[in-house]
Scaffold this motif. Structure first.
Motif, PDB file in Angstrom:
ATOM      1  N   LYS A   1       0.829  -1.211   0.000  1.00  0.00           N
ATOM      2  CA  LYS A   1       0.000   0.000   0.000  1.00  0.00           C
ATOM      3  C   LYS A   1       0.861   1.257   0.000  1.00  0.00           C
ATOM      4  N   SER A   2       1.985   1.199   0.724  1.00  0.00           N
ATOM      5  CA  SER A   2       2.856   2.375   0.754  1.00  0.00           C
ATOM      6  C   SER A   2       3.479   2.647  -0.610  1.00  0.00           C
ATOM      7  N   LYS A   3       3.598   1.583  -1.416  1.00  0.00           N
ATOM      8  CA  LYS A   3       4.173   1.746  -2.763  1.00  0.00           C
ATOM      9  C   LYS A   3       3.097   1.819  -3.842  1.00  0.00           C
ATOM     10  N   ASN A   4       1.846   1.841  -3.415  1.00  0.00           N
ATOM     11  CA  ASN A   4       0.712   1.892  -4.341  1.00  0.00           C
ATOM     12  C   ASN A   4       0.715   0.711  -5.308  1.00  0.00           C
ATOM     13  N   LEU A   5       1.029  -0.459  -4.758  1.00  0.00           N
ATOM     14  CA  LEU A   5       1.018  -1.675  -5.570  1.00  0.00           C
ATOM     15  C   LEU A   5      -0.152  -2.550  -5.141  1.00  0.00           C
ATOM     16  N   SER A   6      -0.625  -3.352  -6.063  1.00  0.00           N
ATOM     17  CA  SER A   6      -1.742  -4.235  -5.738  1.00  0.00           C
ATOM     18  C   SER A   6      -1.222  -5.486  -5.036  1.00  0.00           C
ATOM     19  N   ALA A   7      -2.161  -6.224  -4.459  1.00  0.00           N
ATOM     20  CA  ALA A   7      -1.788  -7.427  -3.708  1.00  0.00           C
ATOM     21  C   ALA A   7      -1.224  -8.513  -4.612  1.00  0.00           C
ATOM     22  N   GLU A   8      -1.464  -8.402  -5.900  1.00  0.00           N
ATOM     23  CA  GLU A   8      -0.968  -9.417  -6.836  1.00  0.00           C
ATOM     24  C   GLU A   8       0.551  -9.445  -6.883  1.00  0.00           C
ATOM     25  N   HIS A   9       1.180  -8.392  -6.386  1.00  0.00           N
ATOM     26  CA  HIS A   9       2.637  -8.334  -6.417  1.00  0.00           C
ATOM     27  C   HIS A   9       3.287  -9.148  -5.298  1.00  0.00           C
ATOM     28  N   HIS A  10       2.487  -9.686  -4.394  1.00  0.00           N
ATOM     29  CA  HIS A  10       3.035 -10.531  -3.325  1.00  0.00           C
ATOM     30  C   HIS A  10       2.365 -11.897  -3.443  1.00  0.00           C
ATOM     31  N   PHE A  11       3.186 -12.916  -3.659  1.00  0.00           N
ATOM     32  CA  PHE A  11       2.625 -14.224  -3.999  1.00  0.00           C
ATOM     33  C   PHE A  11       1.740 -14.781  -2.889  1.00  0.00           C
ATOM     34  N   ARG A  12       2.264 -14.789  -1.662  1.00  0.00           N
ATOM     35  CA  ARG A  12       1.508 -15.422  -0.575  1.00  0.00           C
ATOM     36  C   ARG A  12       0.240 -14.643  -0.259  1.00  0.00           C
ATOM     37  N   LEU A  13       0.351 -13.318  -0.314  1.00  0.00           N
ATOM     38  CA  LEU A  13      -0.840 -12.503  -0.042  1.00  0.00           C
ATOM     39  C   LEU A  13      -1.890 -12.717  -1.126  1.00  0.00           C
ATOM     40  N   ALA A  14      -1.440 -12.754  -2.375  1.00  0.00           N
ATOM     41  CA  ALA A  14      -2.385 -12.972  -3.473  1.00  0.00           C
ATOM     42  C   ALA A  14      -3.019 -14.353  -3.373  1.00  0.00           C
ATOM     43  N   GLN A  15      -2.226 -15.318  -2.937  1.00  0.00           N
ATOM     44  CA  GLN A  15      -2.738 -16.676  -2.778  1.00  0.00           C
ATOM     45  C   GLN A  15      -3.810 -16.729  -1.686  1.00  0.00           C
ATOM     46  N   TYR A  16      -3.524 -16.062  -0.582  1.00  0.00           N
ATOM     47  CA  TYR A  16      -4.504 -16.029   0.516  1.00  0.00           C
ATOM     48  C   TYR A  16      -5.791 -15.359   0.071  1.00  0.00           C
ATOM     49  N   LEU A  17      -5.674 -14.224  -0.602  1.00  0.00           N
ATOM     50  CA  LEU A  17      -6.868 -13.494  -1.037  1.00  0.00           C
ATOM     51  C   LEU A  17      -7.680 -14.305  -2.043  1.00  0.00           C
ATOM     52  N   GLU A  18      -6.986 -14.983  -2.919  1.00  0.00           N
ATOM     53  CA  GLU A  18      -7.690 -15.792  -3.928  1.00  0.00           C
ATOM     54  C   GLU A  18      -8.437 -16.945  -3.269  1.00  0.00           C
ATOM     55  N   ARG A  19      -7.760 -17.604  -2.336  1.00  0.00           N
ATOM     56  CA  ARG A  19      -8.421 -18.712  -1.630  1.00  0.00           C
ATOM     57  C   ARG A  19      -9.616 -18.209  -0.833  1.00  0.00           C
ATOM     58  N   PHE A  20      -9.456 -17.080  -0.180  1.00  0.00           N
ATOM     59  CA  PHE A  20     -10.566 -16.556   0.624  1.00  0.00           C
ATOM     60  C   PHE A  20     -11.755 -16.212  -0.267  1.00  0.00           C
ATOM     61  N   ARG A  21     -11.481 -15.578  -1.382  1.00  0.00           N
ATOM     62  CA  ARG A  21     -12.580 -15.230  -2.296  1.00  0.00           C
ATOM     63  C   ARG A  21     -13.300 -16.492  -2.763  1.00  0.00           C
ATOM     64  N   GLY A  22     -12.521 -17.519  -3.072  1.00  0.00           N
ATOM     65  CA  GLY A  22     -13.125 -18.775  -3.516  1.00  0.00           C
ATOM     66  C   GLY A  22     -13.989 -19.406  -2.433  1.00  0.00           C
ATOM     67  N   HIS A  23     -13.457 -19.475  -1.216  1.00  0.00           N
ATOM     68  CA  HIS A  23     -14.235 -20.046  -0.102  1.00  0.00           C
ATOM     69  C   HIS A  23     -15.500 -19.230   0.139  1.00  0.00           C
ATOM     70  N   PHE A  24     -15.354 -17.937   0.109  1.00  0.00           N
ATOM     71  CA  PHE A  24     -16.491 -17.064   0.441  1.00  0.00           C
ATOM     72  C   PHE A  24     -17.597 -17.208  -0.606  1.00  0.00           C
ATOM     73  N   LEU A  25     -17.216 -17.139  -1.853  1.00  0.00           N
ATOM     74  CA  LEU A  25     -18.237 -17.179  -2.908  1.00  0.00           C
ATOM     75  C   LEU A  25     -18.908 -18.545  -3.007  1.00  0.00           C
ATOM     76  N   SER A  26     -18.143 -19.592  -2.693  1.00  0.00           N
ATOM     77  CA  SER A  26     -18.732 -20.926  -2.824  1.00  0.00           C
ATOM     78  C   SER A  26     -19.611 -21.289  -1.637  1.00  0.00           C
ATOM     79  N   ARG A  27     -19.414 -20.643  -0.499  1.00  0.00           N
ATOM     80  CA  ARG A  27     -20.147 -21.070   0.693  1.00  0.00           C
ATOM     81  C   ARG A  27     -21.215 -20.088   1.156  1.00  0.00           C
ATOM     82  N   MET A  28     -21.115 -18.831   0.735  1.00  0.00           N
ATOM     83  CA  MET A  28     -22.103 -17.853   1.195  1.00  0.00           C
ATOM     84  C   MET A  28     -23.234 -17.737   0.182  1.00  0.00           C
ATOM     85  N   ASN A  29     -24.382 -17.388   0.695  1.00  0.00           N
ATOM     86  CA  ASN A  29     -25.580 -17.255  -0.128  1.00  0.00           C
ATOM     87  C   ASN A  29     -25.591 -15.867  -0.780  1.00  0.00           C
ATOM     88  N   ALA A  30     -25.352 -15.843  -2.070  1.00  0.00           N
ATOM     89  CA  ALA A  30     -25.238 -14.554  -2.766  1.00  0.00           C
ATOM     90  C   ALA A  30     -26.558 -13.804  -2.822  1.00  0.00           C
TER      91      ALA A  30
END
Lengths: 219, 258
Positions: free
Chosen positions: A143-172
């Motif tokens: 954030k201090s460098k104005n970069l997106s989370a995609e620039h950090h592998f582990r962070l991007a991996q966590y966010l992607e997994r969370f989005r997948g879990h959330f969308l598959s399990r929550m009632n849209a």
């Protein structure tokens, strides 16, 4: 709040005779849940916000660790929580008390069951303390460098997994899920949950999580 | 006996200097720090520590407790911030947390923060902390309060906030919205109606007023009641006094019977 009253160190071994469920639960109340005071709730059940927050925190912990499902089962045995959470299916049922889930059980979550989930969440969070710190630091640096989370592998991996879990399990179709339809909103939620989980890993993390679940719910 | 206790985390270090009330302590036992003389709080990345006394420690613990509770629950407190105490709040922009320590709580001359710059004394020290720094502060505070040999009377009240403490601001916001909307609607409607010209009342011409006396038929309702020996007939055009309570007469009874 003293050291001997808090933390998982206070969890002692006890008899897990399944035929004496009530006695075992009462015994668990006096050992494993020491320091977790019952709030004055009508019906002695967890309110809606508590059920949602507990489930979402476990969801974030699952996104952090690929083996989280197995670690949860291991944690149930290590923490001697079987009298309250009997099996994997029972845990699934408890988590489905979250009204925003696709397969919501429309059941209440008792305070004892809520405490068991809190103990479990803190147990899993403590195993991931270093990872959580790394991810939060990485997020600040990006954030201090104005970069997106995609620039950090582990962070991007966590966010992607969370989005997948959330969308598959929550009632849209639920109104409360509507704000989280975009990836950005889900990323913000995932990072917010990451910060909340970090605060639960401390010496009094269990007490802090338990009391915050009833913030604004007591008279 | 002077005692120093340090609670060290990677991003935050609390150092407490104090005295023990007990004149003699058993050999090998850890003496109890019962009187605090100096308190230091150092954050990684900052130039100098915050230095103060018991007031700074108590205020910092309370602020940390409130802030962490709000962060975990996501519920904002309705209590107004006290400028004379330490304030720790999530930053409004850019993430992280803002720590504000009043200069009155700091020891003058001992901390780099309390020194004057260009002759102007700062009313408060403001620091921007990361989430990890706040976590380390919380953990250090929890370790300190859990330590029975350091200020044993120090307690942290970890308990859920009441509905009143968190709902008051929400209620004000929630309640003020419909009130403001209603008032705005009335104002707009009043402004719109103000510009609509009032309709002129046209009085009927005098010729029409004089005509009914000669040409217009007289309605039965306004006609004078007939005077005769026949029984009164119940009809909607009858005079009000007769239609409401018609006088029962023997000749009228068969007409009302089924």
């Amino acid at each position: 709040m003293r050291l001997n009253d808090m933390g998982l160190q206070s969890i002692s071994l006890m008899d897990t005779d399944k035929t004496e469920m009530q006695g075992a639960t009462a015994q668990m109340d006096s050992y494993a849940f020491a320091g977790l005071v019952d709030p004055e709730m009508p019906g002695q059940v967890c309110p809606r916000r508590t059920r949602i927050q507990l489930d979402w925190m476990l969801l974030a912990l699952e996104a952090l660790d690929l083996n989280a499902t197995e670690n949860i089962i291991v944690g149930l045995h290590e923490l001697q929580l079987q009298p309250v959470i009997k099996s994997r299916v029972h845990l699934w049922q408890l988590r489905n008390t979250n009204p925003l889930r696709r397969f919501s059980q429309r059941q209440s979550l008792s305070l004892t069951e809520g405490k068991a989930l809190v103990v479990l969440a803190c147990y899993l969070a403590r195993r991931q303390t270093s990872t959580i710190r790394q991810l939060l630091r990485a997020d600040e640096q990006l954030k201090s460098k104005n970069l997106s989370a995609e620039h950090h592998f582990r962070l991007a991996q966590y966010l992607e997994r969370f989005r997948g879990h959330f969308l598959s399990r929550m009632n849209a179709n639920r109104t409360a899920i509507a704000p989280y339809k975009s990836s950005e909103a889900l990323n913000d939620l995932a990072l917010s949950l990451l910060g909340q989980i970090l605060f639960c890993t401390g010496t009094a993390g269990m007490q802090r999580l338990w009391s915050s679940l009833f913030d604004g719910e007591v008279a | 006996m002077p005692i120093q206790r340090q609670y060290s985390l990677p991003d935050c270090v609390l150092t407490l200097d104090g005295l023990s009330n007990l004149t003699e302590s058993a050999a090998g036992t850890r003496p109890e720090l019962s009187v605090l003389t100096r308190f230091e709080c150092y954050f990684a990345g900052e130039k100098a520590p915050l230095v103060g006394g018991r007031e700074l420690l108590d205020s910092l613990i309370a602020a940390t407790n409130t802030c962490v509770q709000g962060c975990i629950s996501g519920v904002k407190s309705a209590l107004k911030a006290d400028d004379s105490k330490v304030q720790l709040q999530p930053a409004k922009e850019g993430g992280g947390f803002d720590l504000r320590v009043p200069a009155a709580l700091l020891f003058q001359g001992t901390s780099a923060f309390s020194s004057t710059e260009e002759g102007l004394e700062k009313p408060a020290v403001e620091l921007h902390l990361s989430a990890v720094q706040v976590f380390d502060l919380m953990e250090a505070v929890d370790q300190l309060t859990a330590d029975q040999q350091t200020l044993p009377e120090l307690q942290v009240a970890i308990q859920p906030r009441s509905r009143r403490d968190v709902m008051s601001t929400q209620l004000v916001l929630e309640q003020s919205a419909p009130i403001a909307l209603g008032a705005a609607s009335v104002a707009i409607a009043a402004a719109a109606v103000f510009f609509i010209p009032a309709p002129k009342v046209q009085s009927p011409p005098k010729e029409l007023q004089t005509q009914p006396s000669t040409g217009l038929p007289v309605s039965p309702a306004t006609a004078p009641p007939k005077t005769g020996t026949s029984a009164p007939v119940l009809s909607p055009t009858a005079p009000p006094d007769q239609s409401v309570t018609p006088a029962p007469t023997p000749s009228a009874l068969p007409t009302t019977a089924p």
